[in-house]
Design a protein around this motif. Structure first.
Motif, PDB file in Angstrom:
ATOM      1  N   UNK A  85      39.898  28.403 -34.630  1.00 37.75           N
ATOM      2  CA  UNK A  85      40.250  29.063 -33.364  1.00 37.75           C
ATOM      3  C   UNK A  85      40.228  30.589 -33.499  1.00 37.75           C
ATOM      4  N   UNK A  86      40.767  31.095 -34.611  1.00 40.96           N
ATOM      5  CA  UNK A  86      40.785  32.553 -34.837  1.00 40.96           C
ATOM      6  C   UNK A  86      39.360  33.106 -34.863  1.00 40.96           C
ATOM      7  N   UNK A  87      38.439  32.354 -35.461  1.00 41.47           N
ATOM      8  CA  UNK A  87      37.064  32.828 -35.622  1.00 41.47           C
ATOM      9  C   UNK A  87      36.275  32.727 -34.318  1.00 41.47           C
ATOM     10  N   UNK A  88      36.443  31.618 -33.607  1.00 40.59           N
ATOM     11  CA  UNK A  88      35.625  31.348 -32.421  1.00 40.59           C
ATOM     12  C   UNK A  88      35.941  32.295 -31.265  1.00 40.59           C
ATOM     13  N   UNK A 103      43.345  25.541 -25.172  1.00 35.29           N
ATOM     14  CA  UNK A 103      42.852  24.508 -26.090  1.00 35.29           C
ATOM     15  C   UNK A 103      43.873  24.191 -27.180  1.00 35.29           C
ATOM     16  N   UNK A 104      44.552  25.215 -27.681  1.00 35.57           N
ATOM     17  CA  UNK A 104      45.566  24.999 -28.711  1.00 35.57           C
ATOM     18  C   UNK A 104      46.762  24.234 -28.142  1.00 35.57           C
ATOM     19  N   UNK A 105      47.084  24.526 -26.896  1.00 36.69           N
ATOM     20  CA  UNK A 105      48.237  23.872 -26.262  1.00 36.69           C
ATOM     21  C   UNK A 105      47.975  22.379 -26.036  1.00 36.69           C
ATOM     22  N   UNK A 106      46.758  22.056 -25.562  1.00 33.04           N
ATOM     23  CA  UNK A 106      46.500  20.640 -25.259  1.00 33.04           C
ATOM     24  C   UNK A 106      46.292  19.806 -26.522  1.00 33.04           C
ATOM     25  N   UNK A 107      46.122  20.480 -27.690  1.00 33.09           N
ATOM     26  CA  UNK A 107      46.092  19.745 -28.956  1.00 33.09           C
ATOM     27  C   UNK A 107      47.489  19.285 -29.351  1.00 33.09           C
ATOM     28  N   UNK A 108      48.502  19.948 -28.805  1.00 32.63           N
ATOM     29  CA  UNK A 108      49.899  19.591 -29.082  1.00 32.63           C
ATOM     30  C   UNK A 108      50.220  18.281 -28.372  1.00 32.63           C
ATOM     31  N   UNK A 146      38.960  20.101 -34.208  1.00 29.92           N
ATOM     32  CA  UNK A 146      40.308  20.530 -34.579  1.00 29.92           C
ATOM     33  C   UNK A 146      40.338  22.044 -34.760  1.00 29.92           C
ATOM     34  N   UNK A 147      40.754  22.745 -33.696  1.00 30.69           N
ATOM     35  CA  UNK A 147      40.669  24.208 -33.695  1.00 30.69           C
ATOM     36  C   UNK A 147      41.643  24.862 -34.664  1.00 30.69           C
TER      37      UNK A 147
END
Length: 620
Positions: A85-88, A103-108, A146-147
């Motif tokens: 995620x940091x890179x993209x 995107x990070x939130x919906x992975x939770x 998996x971001x």
């Protein structure tokens, strides 16, 4: 039309050797340019110079400062401690930062509803939903899900796909791509072709994938012995025009060579006489000598190493099964390998191709079933990861560690140095360090070591990665004549079509399908809807084909058919004998090499005519 980027009088050296000098190249908006040339010609170096990764030793790169270049390296590097995620997602792009947070939130598994509602509103406010869909599509196609995963935990192939995903998301004004199809499965390559040819993208790329070249590029630029040759057309057009250029070059070379002989006689006269001669003629002689020396005859890799004898029993897979973490990879698969089997192994990344190969070669014992290998079966396994060479070791020592002398298919024994020369490693490179080889040259060395084992069961896992097209053409010629079993894993559709007669399809659910045909035929079969057979058709009797009389050959035609078979055998023997003799001719004796080559060419043309007639008569 304005030039987006240009190289002016570019010159660069590597390990004290000039790759090119006074090189000039311009790229226009909408051009999709493929850079081609042999391994070690300087293709990757030229890409990096144009992408402004470092400065040239001579000349300059000219472009507008506002033009954004996206560069995909052959082996990308990443900052330490970063997640995917940091890179993209760029910190300077508001839309991307919102998408990253979303995107990070919906992975939770238990996302905060209040934050989620706020992001819904902000994404709508910044018109980012379509962009979010595009990013998700790209990431999904590249197998990135998996971001939060750390980049340091990814494999080399995953890192290459991650770097390509970021570049596609950024959508720069100029795409500079070094081997973009490496580590992609065929479905993803075909998707990438459509993406790169949509809109008016400007692209400069290096790739060995000939279908990709033909489908994507509208300009071919050849880098040959430090010079640039431009061809406005696709790869097929380039091949045609290159052939014409080489014929013209050959004619010029012969004229220069004949003139040099005359001038050499003049220069060898008494030193006293030379002082009375024109200085301009002396200068012209040295210039002509330089041009003639620079010209290297068209070399080719000769892959004709000996094959170990193969018995009746080769390899039997009996109801094998394998799973990892309770996920089925191979489920109840059986197959008995036959002589001259030519099998393409296809399937998306992660479906178990490497697992099946490891079971076949005995590197992995399956959980279920039995693997029975014939006593005479000798594996040659060219792995995708390559060999871990000692960078400080000399190239010739790497070969000598296996054998000082190698037996060829014709029974001739040659030295390690002679074999390296056949594989386009001249004496200077043989005695140089491995670290001075290009990526493609290291792959060629790896392939050579595999073939030195005299295998009769050859497994090639992505052999086309980083090899130049000239080497691939000769590898194909070798594989066409290889009498043993061949298993080929490749994303190169051209190679799969040409070399495989049967496919093992890894379907991703543990099932391994078998398809009789090559890859293109398989894809057509998937796209063609299968017609349902009417029930009453089953009741119809099968026609007795034996009742249909076959057309008989006349006495004259029957005699011609028999004579053709003898003639084919005779021509093939002559061609083989002359081809073997080329290895014993002194490389400096150009005239003799040319005479023998012309004779072989004439015999091949005659063989083609006789074979065509034989096929016609056989069908009758």
């Amino acid at each position: 039309m304005s030039t987006l980027i240009a190289a002016e009088n570019l010159g660069h050296a590597y390990h004290d050797e000039w790759l090119f000098k006074n090189l000039t190249l311009g790229i226009q908006p909408g051009q999709r340019v493929a850079l081609v040339g042999i391994n070690g010609a300087g293709k990757s170096t030229l890409l990096k110079l144009l992408a402004e990764r470092f400065n040239p030793l001579e000349g300059k790169i000219v472009k507008n400062k506002s033009v954004k270049i996206g560069f995909l390296d052959q082996e990308p590097s990443f900052p330490d401690g970063h997640s995917i995620s940091d890179f993209i997602f760029s910190t300077e792009n508001k839309q991307q930062q919102l998408i990253k947070e979303y995107e990070e939130l919906i992975e939770d598994p238990n996302p905060d509803e209040k934050t989620l509602n706020r992001l819904y509103e902000e994404l709508s406010e910044h018109n980012a939903w379509e962009y979010e869909h595009e990013i998700k599509t790209i990431l999904s196609r590249m197998g990135i899900t998996h971001l939060q995963q750390q980049i340091s935990t990814l494999s080399g192939g995953q890192k290459k796909r991650l770097a390509l995903a970021k570049l596609l998301i950024e959508d720069p004004e100029i795409y500079v791509l070094d081997e973009p199809t490496n580590h992609l499965d065929i479905d993803t390559i075909e998707w990438l072709e459509k993406l790169l040819t949509s809109g008016n993208k400007t692209i400069l790329l290096v790739t060995h994938d000939r279908y990709f070249l033909d489908n994507v590029c509208n300009t071919i630029v050849e880098l040959d012995r430090g010079k640039i040759y431009n061809y406005n057309g696709n790869y097929a057009y380039f091949l045609e025009k290159k052939s014409e250029r080489e014929m013209a070059d050959e004619s010029t070379f012969q004229k220069n060579k004949n003139l040099l002989k005359k001038e050499l006689e003049w220069m060898r006269r008494m030193p006293a006489a030379r002082t009375t001669k024109s200085q301009s003629r002396i200068d012209a002689f040295y210039d002509l000598e330089s041009k003639t020396k620079q010209r290297s005859d068209n070399q080719s890799v000769t892959l004709n190493v000996k094959m170990a004898r193969q018995g009746n029993k080769i390899l039997e897979l009996d109801h094998i099964g394998q799973s990892f973490d309770d996920k089925p990879i191979i489920n109840d698969f059986s197959y008995t390998f036959k002589r001259a089997d030519r099998i393409g192994l296809a399937g998306k990344n992660g479906t178990g191709k490497s697992t099946l190969l490891n079971i076949i070669t005995g590197h992995l014992t399956p959980e279920k079933g039995k693997v029975s290998t014939g006593e005479t079966t000798v594996y040659g396994y060219y792995k995708q990861g390559g060999l871990a060479f000692n960078e400080k070791e000399r190239v010739i020592d790497i070969v000598k560690s296996d054998a000082e002398y190698i037996k060829m298919a014709d029974g001739q024994t040659i030295s390690a140095s002679q074999l390296l020369t056949l594989f386009l490693f001249p004496p200077k490179k043989q005695h140089g360090m491995v670290e001075k080889l290009s990526g493609g040259e290291k792959k060629r060395l790896h392939l050579m070591k595999v073939l030195m084992q005299n295998p009769n069961f050859l497994i090639l896992d992505e052999p086309t990665n980083d090899l130049d097209i000239d080497t691939l053409n000769v590898l194909e010629e070798f594989l066409e004549n290889f009498p043993g079993v061949l298993i080929l894993v490749s994303h190169d559709r051209y190679l799969l079509d040409k070399m495989s007669e049967q496919l093992f399809i890894m379907e991703g659910n543990g099932e391994v399908g078998i398809y009789n045909g090559n890859y293109s035929e398989y894809r057509i079969s998937l796209e063609t809807p299968k017609e349902k057979t009417p029930a009453k058709a089953k009741e119809q009797p099968v026609q007795n084909t034996a009742a249909i009389p076959a057309k008989k050959l006349s006495f004259k035609e029957q005699k011609e058919l028999e004579d053709s078979e003898l003639k084919i055998a005779e021509l093939e023997a002559k061609i083989q004998e002359l081809s073997n003799s080329l290895l014993t001719i002194d490389s400096a004796d150009y005239n003799k090499i040319q005479d023998v080559s012309k004779t072989i060419e004439g015999l091949n043309q005659e063989l083609e005519k006789v074979t065509e007639r034989w096929l016609t008569l056989s069908e009758l």
